[in-house]
Design an enzyme around this catalytic site. Sequence first.
Site, PDB file in Angstrom:
ATOM      1  N   CYS A 176     -46.033  72.362  19.800  1.00 43.14           N
ATOM      2  CA  CYS A 176     -46.947  72.971  20.412  1.00 43.14           C
ATOM      3  C   CYS A 176     -47.575  72.349  21.779  1.00 43.14           C
ATOM      4  O   CYS A 176     -47.249  71.389  21.812  1.00 43.14           O
ATOM      5  CB  CYS A 176     -47.862  73.960  19.935  1.00 43.14           C
ATOM      6  SG  CYS A 176     -47.356  74.627  18.171  1.00 43.14           S
ATOM      7  N   LEU A 201     -45.444  76.898  19.754  1.00 48.04           N
ATOM      8  CA  LEU A 201     -43.827  77.064  19.581  1.00 48.04           C
ATOM      9  C   LEU A 201     -43.424  77.189  18.059  1.00 48.04           C
ATOM     10  O   LEU A 201     -43.789  76.291  17.458  1.00 48.04           O
ATOM     11  CB  LEU A 201     -43.084  75.841  20.134  1.00 48.04           C
ATOM     12  CG  LEU A 201     -41.561  75.890  19.805  1.00 48.04           C
ATOM     13  CD1 LEU A 201     -40.915  76.896  20.733  1.00 48.04           C
ATOM     14  CD2 LEU A 201     -41.068  74.573  20.245  1.00 48.04           C
ATOM     15  N   ALA A 202     -43.154  78.388  17.754  1.00 43.09           N
ATOM     16  CA  ALA A 202     -43.240  78.807  16.279  1.00 43.09           C
ATOM     17  C   ALA A 202     -41.794  78.323  15.803  1.00 43.09           C
ATOM     18  O   ALA A 202     -40.780  78.896  16.142  1.00 43.09           O
ATOM     19  CB  ALA A 202     -43.191  80.319  16.087  1.00 43.09           C
ATOM     20  N   ILE A 203     -41.822  77.462  14.888  1.00 42.12           N
ATOM     21  CA  ILE A 203     -40.477  76.677  14.293  1.00 42.12           C
ATOM     22  C   ILE A 203     -40.654  77.141  12.655  1.00 42.12           C
ATOM     23  O   ILE A 203     -39.588  77.459  12.134  1.00 42.12           O
ATOM     24  CB  ILE A 203     -40.669  75.167  14.495  1.00 42.12           C
ATOM     25  CG1 ILE A 203     -40.565  74.957  15.809  1.00 42.12           C
ATOM     26  CG2 ILE A 203     -39.358  74.598  13.709  1.00 42.12           C
ATOM     27  CD1 ILE A 203     -39.300  75.466  16.677  1.00 42.12           C
ATOM     28  N   VAL A 204     -41.763  76.798  12.129  1.00 41.31           N
ATOM     29  CA  VAL A 204     -41.981  77.165  10.428  1.00 41.31           C
ATOM     30  C   VAL A 204     -43.117  78.519  10.490  1.00 41.31           C
ATOM     31  O   VAL A 204     -43.904  78.249  11.281  1.00 41.31           O
ATOM     32  CB  VAL A 204     -42.586  76.048   9.917  1.00 41.31           C
ATOM     33  CG1 VAL A 204     -43.152  76.167   8.286  1.00 41.31           C
ATOM     34  CG2 VAL A 204     -41.531  74.736   9.867  1.00 41.31           C
ATOM     35  N   ASN A 228     -50.473  69.955  17.356  1.00 43.63           N
ATOM     36  CA  ASN A 228     -49.264  69.901  17.699  1.00 43.63           C
ATOM     37  C   ASN A 228     -48.613  69.264  16.752  1.00 43.63           C
ATOM     38  O   ASN A 228     -48.618  67.922  16.611  1.00 43.63           O
ATOM     39  CB  ASN A 228     -49.250  69.438  19.123  1.00 43.63           C
ATOM     40  CG  ASN A 228     -47.715  69.071  19.602  1.00 43.63           C
ATOM     41  OD1 ASN A 228     -46.796  69.829  19.201  1.00 43.63           O
ATOM     42  ND2 ASN A 228     -47.618  68.015  20.341  1.00 43.63           N
ATOM     43  N   GLY A 229     -47.712  69.761  15.908  1.00 44.12           N
ATOM     44  CA  GLY A 229     -46.766  68.604  15.026  1.00 44.12           C
ATOM     45  C   GLY A 229     -46.180  69.522  13.778  1.00 44.12           C
ATOM     46  O   GLY A 229     -45.869  70.824  13.875  1.00 44.12           O
ATOM     47  N   GLU A 230     -45.387  68.751  13.010  1.00 41.78           N
ATOM     48  CA  GLU A 230     -44.684  69.120  11.916  1.00 41.78           C
ATOM     49  C   GLU A 230     -44.984  68.323  10.658  1.00 41.78           C
ATOM     50  O   GLU A 230     -44.816  66.937  10.871  1.00 41.78           O
ATOM     51  CB  GLU A 230     -43.064  68.876  12.058  1.00 41.78           C
ATOM     52  CG  GLU A 230     -42.827  69.876  13.497  1.00 41.78           C
ATOM     53  CD  GLU A 230     -42.506  71.186  13.192  1.00 41.78           C
ATOM     54  OE1 GLU A 230     -42.666  71.752  11.988  1.00 41.78           O
ATOM     55  OE2 GLU A 230     -42.532  71.952  14.153  1.00 41.78           O
ATOM     56  N   LEU A 277     -28.451  66.865  18.974  1.00 42.99           N
ATOM     57  CA  LEU A 277     -27.965  66.182  20.106  1.00 42.99           C
ATOM     58  C   LEU A 277     -27.182  65.131  19.784  1.00 42.99           C
ATOM     59  O   LEU A 277     -27.145  64.333  19.076  1.00 42.99           O
ATOM     60  CB  LEU A 277     -29.104  65.499  21.014  1.00 42.99           C
ATOM     61  CG  LEU A 277     -30.489  66.225  21.384  1.00 42.99           C
ATOM     62  CD1 LEU A 277     -31.327  65.594  22.160  1.00 42.99           C
ATOM     63  CD2 LEU A 277     -29.867  67.554  21.950  1.00 42.99           C
ATOM     64  N   VAL A 299     -24.523  66.158  26.919  1.00 39.73           N
ATOM     65  CA  VAL A 299     -24.656  66.334  28.445  1.00 39.73           C
ATOM     66  C   VAL A 299     -23.820  65.024  29.316  1.00 39.73           C
ATOM     67  O   VAL A 299     -24.041  64.138  28.773  1.00 39.73           O
ATOM     68  CB  VAL A 299     -26.124  66.471  29.002  1.00 39.73           C
ATOM     69  CG1 VAL A 299     -26.763  65.301  28.742  1.00 39.73           C
ATOM     70  CG2 VAL A 299     -26.166  66.886  30.322  1.00 39.73           C
ATOM     71  N   THR A 337     -36.757  53.761  34.298  1.00 36.19           N
ATOM     72  CA  THR A 337     -35.749  54.227  33.161  1.00 36.19           C
ATOM     73  C   THR A 337     -36.176  55.446  32.337  1.00 36.19           C
ATOM     74  O   THR A 337     -35.208  56.241  32.064  1.00 36.19           O
ATOM     75  CB  THR A 337     -35.935  53.185  32.133  1.00 36.19           C
ATOM     76  OG1 THR A 337     -34.766  53.158  31.093  1.00 36.19           O
ATOM     77  CG2 THR A 337     -36.980  52.808  31.245  1.00 36.19           C
ATOM     78  N   ARG A 375     -34.598  58.317  34.736  1.00 34.32           N
ATOM     79  CA  ARG A 375     -33.390  58.207  34.760  1.00 34.32           C
ATOM     80  C   ARG A 375     -32.781  58.981  33.496  1.00 34.32           C
ATOM     81  O   ARG A 375     -31.610  59.725  33.566  1.00 34.32           O
ATOM     82  CB  ARG A 375     -32.733  56.749  34.546  1.00 34.32           C
ATOM     83  CG  ARG A 375     -33.080  55.980  36.110  1.00 34.32           C
ATOM     84  CD  ARG A 375     -32.439  54.538  35.945  1.00 34.32           C
ATOM     85  NE  ARG A 375     -32.481  53.833  37.068  1.00 34.32           N
ATOM     86  CZ  ARG A 375     -32.107  52.520  37.075  1.00 34.32           C
ATOM     87  NH1 ARG A 375     -31.582  51.912  35.940  1.00 34.32           N
ATOM     88  NH2 ARG A 375     -32.040  51.849  38.208  1.00 34.32           N
ATOM     89  N   SER A 399     -32.711  64.317  17.278  1.00 32.71           N
ATOM     90  CA  SER A 399     -32.290  63.252  18.093  1.00 32.71           C
ATOM     91  C   SER A 399     -32.288  62.128  17.563  1.00 32.71           C
ATOM     92  O   SER A 399     -32.900  61.656  16.296  1.00 32.71           O
ATOM     93  CB  SER A 399     -32.952  63.489  19.385  1.00 32.71           C
ATOM     94  OG  SER A 399     -32.653  62.529  20.493  1.00 32.71           O
ATOM     95  N   GLY A 400     -31.766  61.074  18.261  1.00 30.09           N
ATOM     96  CA  GLY A 400     -31.641  59.562  17.821  1.00 30.09           C
ATOM     97  C   GLY A 400     -32.314  58.766  18.369  1.00 30.09           C
ATOM     98  O   GLY A 400     -32.322  57.398  18.155  1.00 30.09           O
TER      99      GLY A 400
END
Length: 586
Positions: free
Chosen positions: A2, A51-54, A75-77, A232, A268, A317, A320, A342-343
């Site tokens: 969030c 932002l509701a995820i859980v 703001n976290g998980e 991703l 992308v 960077t 970009r 993501s990685g």
Amino acid sequence: MCGILAVLGCSDDSQAKRVRILELSRRLKHRGPDWSGLHQHGDNYLAHQRLAIVDPASGDQPLFNEDKSIIVTVNGEIYNHEELRKQLPNHTFRTQCDCDVIAHLYEEYGENSVDMLDGIFSFVLLDTRDNSFIVARDAIGVTSLYIGWGLDGSVWIASELKGLNDECEHFEVFPPGHLYSSKEREFRRWYNPPWFNEAIIPSTPYDPLVLRTAFEKAVIKRLMTDVPFGVLLSGGLDSSLVASVTARYLADTKAAKQWGAKLHSFCVGLKGAPDLKAGKEVADFLGTVHHEFQFTIQDGIDAIEDVIYHTETYDVTTIRAATPMFLMSRKIKSSGVKMVISGEGSDEIFGGYLYFHKAPNKEEFHQETCRKIKALHRYDCLRANKSTYAWGLEARVPFLDKDFIKAAMDIDPEFKMIKHDEGRIEKWILRKAFDDEENPYLPKHILYRQKEQFSDGVGYGWIDGIKDHAAKHVTDKMMFNASHIFPFNTPNTKEAYYYRMIFERFFPQNSARLTVPGGPSVACSTEKAIEWDASWSGNLDPSGRAALGVHVSAYENQINPITKGVEPEKIIPKIGVSPLGVAIQT
């Protein structure tokens, strides 16, 4: 995750102040479009954009303990929240939200509770029993956080600069792995791994199974979600391993029962980009539902102002790489997905950037990885967090799991060294850990694909196109006076000058420009690592193609003999801009 904003001890509890804080909190609404909350206790304000995820139904914030004497905006998980709940049998929880444990845990363990949290987080906790507060940020700085001070003695906390920059006399990046206590009025580092002391060189022998298991656990715990998600997938080693492990273990998760066991992947790039080709190949191998987004150079150029506003940086960077990620995130969110894995982080931990080929010995190799991890919150973590949250999309990064980092950084760096005569390329120990002949995780040539930085992999024409655009808007006369206009972090290329002008328009305060890192770099190196190769000092560019003698498409291979010696930015190929619009192929 969030967006949070807190104003503490502001000596003003008027309605006008509440209205102003609500206005500032709305600047963070892109991070949390699902719900807003504000709690006031005297002259303390804790605001939240969710932002509701859980537990989307009941996890609205701020959160409280049973008698509401402890208030948290976070703001976290918190991936181990279910285990932590079991350690608090005498507490009653109002929600199933993973962050609900924080207030209760603090009630029992005080500031020591921060180190018990397994996850990513930035939070402000107000203890109304003595009107004290603490602020904490996760170990590596995956979540973004800033702290500021007002002339009236107030302390301001916000997920992004734009939440506090107009109100504070001074503000700065809140350091990762730290907490700030109102009682001591100072920062204290709560995250103290052995690798923080760069002088200590680890000696644990490399065990591929230990490394593989640690990463699989890191990915599996990040499948905690009550909303649709995806991965991703650029087709590079790191994102491909994330996708492979996710696809392998998804079927047995709660998420699969809710949303199905078919994994969605996203990529992308410009038309014909290396990442599009490799991403599609990995997706076919894993059997994911693959979504391929193409953008044009003009699409990216048109988005740069928005990217700088959201990422709050002028670092070359970062911008970009953030621009294509920003465009992709918008398309992903429009498809109904709210979280992606993501990685980020692998290159810093394993020395994956191409300049590591020139590391002179294992000691310097290890020390550079330590420096890179410590700086992640200013670079890749910032990019991944803010370019996705610009559209209310959450990015999770298993390579930056605390337990996985410990497993990887405990390994004797001799095993990480790049040795061509032994067939060991960059990140060899990670590749070897997942090189399973009987039950392959990835196609062999993908597992051993050369490192491409994201801003290169989306298409080499992207960086060249930005440089061409900047050259049309920044004159030689402007560059001649750059050190007088921008004495701090003076831009040394027209591209950097172009970004800086935009940044200063959005964030004109001196404190703002001080939040952005600077210094010379080649292929994303730190300033110290430039000493590894004398030729690099004349070819300073964060692109992987600046690693002369290493990258197969290095700038040196593209320079005509007549123009050899001219800096790469001056030699810009003619690029035909395709029609505007983002084409989608699914």
